[in-house]
Each structure stands twice: as structure tokens, then as C-alpha cells.
Motif scaffolding. Structure first.
Motif, PDB file in Angstrom:
ATOM      1  N   ASP A   1       2.195   8.167   5.827  1.00 35.18           N
ATOM      2  CA  ASP A   1       1.317   8.473   4.694  1.00 35.18           C
ATOM      3  C   ASP A   1       2.087   8.451   3.374  1.00 35.18           C
ATOM      4  N   THR A   2       2.738   7.332   3.134  1.00 38.29           N
ATOM      5  CA  THR A   2       3.511   7.194   1.905  1.00 38.29           C
ATOM      6  C   THR A   2       3.436   5.750   1.421  1.00 38.29           C
ATOM      7  N   CYS A   3       4.357   5.368   0.546  1.00 43.54           N
ATOM      8  CA  CYS A   3       4.327   4.048  -0.081  1.00 43.54           C
ATOM      9  C   CYS A   3       5.289   3.079   0.606  1.00 43.54           C
ATOM     10  N   TRP A   4       5.050   1.808   0.371  1.00 43.11           N
ATOM     11  CA  TRP A   4       6.006   0.790   0.760  1.00 43.11           C
ATOM     12  C   TRP A   4       6.114  -0.219  -0.372  1.00 43.11           C
ATOM     13  N   VAL A   5       7.219  -0.943  -0.397  1.00 45.25           N
ATOM     14  CA  VAL A   5       7.462  -1.931  -1.441  1.00 45.25           C
ATOM     15  C   VAL A   5       7.482  -3.309  -0.792  1.00 45.25           C
ATOM     16  N   ALA A   6       6.548  -4.148  -1.196  1.00 43.50           N
ATOM     17  CA  ALA A   6       6.447  -5.490  -0.626  1.00 43.50           C
ATOM     18  C   ALA A   6       7.572  -6.385  -1.152  1.00 43.50           C
ATOM     19  N   GLU A   7       7.727  -7.526  -0.525  1.00 43.90           N
ATOM     20  CA  GLU A   7       8.791  -8.462  -0.876  1.00 43.90           C
ATOM     21  C   GLU A   7       8.359  -9.317  -2.060  1.00 43.90           C
ATOM     22  N   TYR A   8       8.960  -9.051  -3.218  1.00 42.10           N
ATOM     23  CA  TYR A   8       8.588  -9.785  -4.421  1.00 42.10           C
ATOM     24  C   TYR A   8       8.973 -11.265  -4.339  1.00 42.10           C
ATOM     25  N   GLY A   9      10.055 -11.575  -3.640  1.00 39.80           N
ATOM     26  CA  GLY A   9      10.485 -12.963  -3.537  1.00 39.80           C
ATOM     27  C   GLY A   9       9.417 -13.858  -2.950  1.00 39.80           C
TER      28      GLY A   9
END
Length: 344
Positions: free
Chosen positions: A203-211
């Protein structure tokens, strides 16, 4: 209209919490200038002067901020041509701290004050010492929420579990206590799926792959300069996500991956990208290539996946970065990460 020319707020700020911020904001509103001094001896693990200074500058950029340990104090004295002395211990007599601060303001910094703002009962005596020995005029004491009714919190309480008391921390401070998990893996190893699933599970955030996002927006073409852009943007998005994350933040890849692709594609990398590749994570996991390779039209091939996995293993070991290899289903991988996080 400001009541005082220069005010003083002193604290450990370990960590900086909303009670401190209330005190500092009241002082800011009442003074033409504000001097903020942070020191503690001994230091608290993970709350070093550079971090405290960064918090204070982010929240109160207009103030004159001095965050000290013995080494920083010695350097400051040397720069001002003043004989050095040691910081007083936290358990030292109150007068030791009062005279130390008077000496610091008057002799070292050349910034005498005419008002002291505290939330403690020592405040009036502090102002008296400064007025008698380290000022050219009256020094007022202003008490702010000494009963802790407006912000019922203490540094001791927050230090015990910063995440549990995150409501008493500004986002920029709370973000520093988020456990950051980096998910690495070769192409078609399930890292993006896992990062997203971990965020949902916890139940938190994730950071997707900007590349990948940039690659798709440019019709599958990346130029050399794009790779540094990717590394910078990946960390920028990570910092933004940490502001709202709940205890954990799961990062789909890192600048280390960007560095790999840059060298793979162009045979070189900018020094800045190499530095970004050293970005620290609290936990690094590497997804094993233990299921059939899936070609989605954007990936290389299974041999490249195996070579990339081997590179991660060798490079992480070379850099002295501990990591765990995750295999099996998504559910099994989530369970493995949950077990690892219990140790953090």
C-alpha cells in the motif's frame, strides 16, 4: 512589522518535526533575520549535520543556518580565525550550552541576537546569559507552545519510529525515512511487474522506468544525451515519490541500469551518469531470469537477458552492494521481499 532585528532558534532537530517548524516559523515572522543553529553531542545515527542542514534549508531558506559537529565547528573557527573549542555534551550543565551559544553568535559568527525563541523552560535564563555577556542591548525570550498543545510531539518520540509518527514530519523530512527498494533485472525478468505488485501489496508508491517511457515516446530511438537525461529524471521522480510513500518505496530500475545501457549502446558514459549509478538504496533485489523469455517487440533476446543478469551480479559485487536474487512466481518474490524488509 518585525519586533526584533535578529532572532535565534537552537535545537538538535533530530529529526526536524512540525513542533520545531512551528517554533521557527514564529521566530521568522517576528524577526528581520533568523539564526538557526543545530548541534547534538553525541550524534544520533542517520541524523548527521548535513542531513539536518538540508532539511532546514529546504523548509526555511531565508534563515542563516549553522549545523554543527566538532569537525564542522573546527572548520568554521579556522575560517574565522578563532581558536576552536569542542561542542558541549548533551548532558553538560545548561550554562555550558548557554555560554557556548553566546560565544558562537558573538565571537565566531559575529551575529549577536536580540531575541531567543524556545519551547523550553530554560529560555528565560538563556536570554539573560546572552544579554549579560554576548549582546550590546536587551535580549528578549519568546516562548512558543511550551506545553506542546499545538503540536503534541517530541524529537525523542519521532526518533523511535519516524514512519509511525510521519504525520508530525514535513514531506521533505519524512521522505528521508522511507525505505527505498531497488528492483533490478534483465529484460523480461519481471522487475516492472514485481515493483508494481510490491507497491500494491504494501500500500505504497512505486517509480516506473522512465527510460522505457522516453524510448516509446521517441519511437524506439535513444541518443547518447538521452541516457544522462534518463538517469537524472529517474532520480527526480524517485525523490518526488518518496514525499508521498508510506514507509517503503519500490523503484523499478535505477541509474545503474541506465549506465549499463549507455555503455552497451555507445561504448561510453558521461561522468555524471557514472556518479548517478552510485545512488544508494536500502535494499537491492535482482530478479532471476527463471521463466521463458517473452518478446514484446521492444526487447533484445534471451542471450542478452542472460548477459545482462550476469553483468548485474558482477557489477553489484564489484561495488560492494549487497543484493538478493529473487526467483519463482510474483507471489513468491513478494514473500521474499517481505522477509527481507523485516530486517530493515
Amino acid at each position: 512589522m518585525n519586533l526584533y532585528k535578529r532572532g535565534l532558534v537552537v535545537g538538535k532537530f533530530c529529526p526536524l518535526h512540525l513542533g520545531h517548524e512551528l517554533l521557527i516559523q514564529r521566530a521568522t515572522d517576528a524577526c528581520e533575520e533568523l539564526l538557526l543553529v543545530s548541534y547534538t553531542k553525541p550524534e544520533f545515527p542517520g541524523l548527521e549535520p548535513a542531513r539536518r542542514e538540508r532539511w532546514l534549508r529546504a523548509r526555511f531558506p531565508q534563515a542563516h543556518i549553522v549545523a554543527l559537529d566538532d569537525a564542522r565547528l573546527a572548520a568554521l573557527c579556522a575560517a574565522r580565525g578563532v581558536p576552536a573549542r569542542a561542542l558541549p555534551h548533551n548532558d553538560a550543565d545548561g550554562d555550558d550550552h548557554r555560554h557556548f551559544m553566546g560565544w558562537l553568535c558573538w565571537t565566531v559568527l559575529g551575529l549577536p541576537v536580540d531575541a531567543v525563541f524556545t519551547s523550553e523552560d530554560y529560555g528565560p535564563g538563556f536570554a539573560q546569559v546572552l544579554e549579560r555577556h554576548y549582546a550590546s542591548g536587551p535580549v528578549a525570550h519568546v516562548s512558543v507552545d511550551q506545553a506542546r498543545t499545538l503540536v503534541p510531539v517530541s524529537g525523542t518520540l519521532v526518533r523511535q519510529d519516524p514512519q509511525a509518527h510521519g504525520a508530525f514530519l514535513s514531506p521533505v523530512v519524512r521522505a528521508d525515512f522511507v525505505t527505498r527498494v531497488c528492483v533490478l533485472g534483465g529484460e523480461s525478468s519481471g522487475k516492472s511487474t514485481l515493483a508494481q505488485a510490491l507497491a500494491a501489496h504494501f500500500d505504497t508508491c512505486w517509480v516506473a522506468e522512465y527510460g522505457r517511457e522516453l524510448w516509446e515516446s521517441q519511437d524506439g530511438v535513444l541518443h547518447y544525451d538521452d541516457l544522462l537525461r534518463i538517469g537524472r529524471e529517474q532520480l527526480k521522480r524517485e525523490a518526488q515519490a518518496a514525499m508521498t510513500a508510506r514507509r517503503w518505496l519500490f523503484c523499478d530500475t535505477s541509474p545503474l541500469t541506465t549506465y549499463f545501457y549507455c555503455v552497451e549502446m555507445f561504448g561510453k558514459a558521461e561522468p555524471e551518469l557514472a556518479r548517478l549509478a552510485e545512488h544508494h538504496y536500502d535494499l537491492v533485489v535482482l530478479c532471476a531470469p527463471d521463466f521463458p523469455f517473452i518478446q514484446d517487440g521492444t526487447r533484445r533476446d534471451e542471450d542478452f537477458r542472460a548477459r545482462q543478469h550476469a553483468w548485474y551480479q558482477a557489477e553489484l559485487a564489484r561495488r560492494g552492494i549487497a543484493f538478493a536474487i529473487l526467483g519463482g512466481s510474483v507471489r513468491q518474490r513478494i514473500a521474499a521481499v517481505a522477509g527481507l524488509l523485516q530486517r530493515h
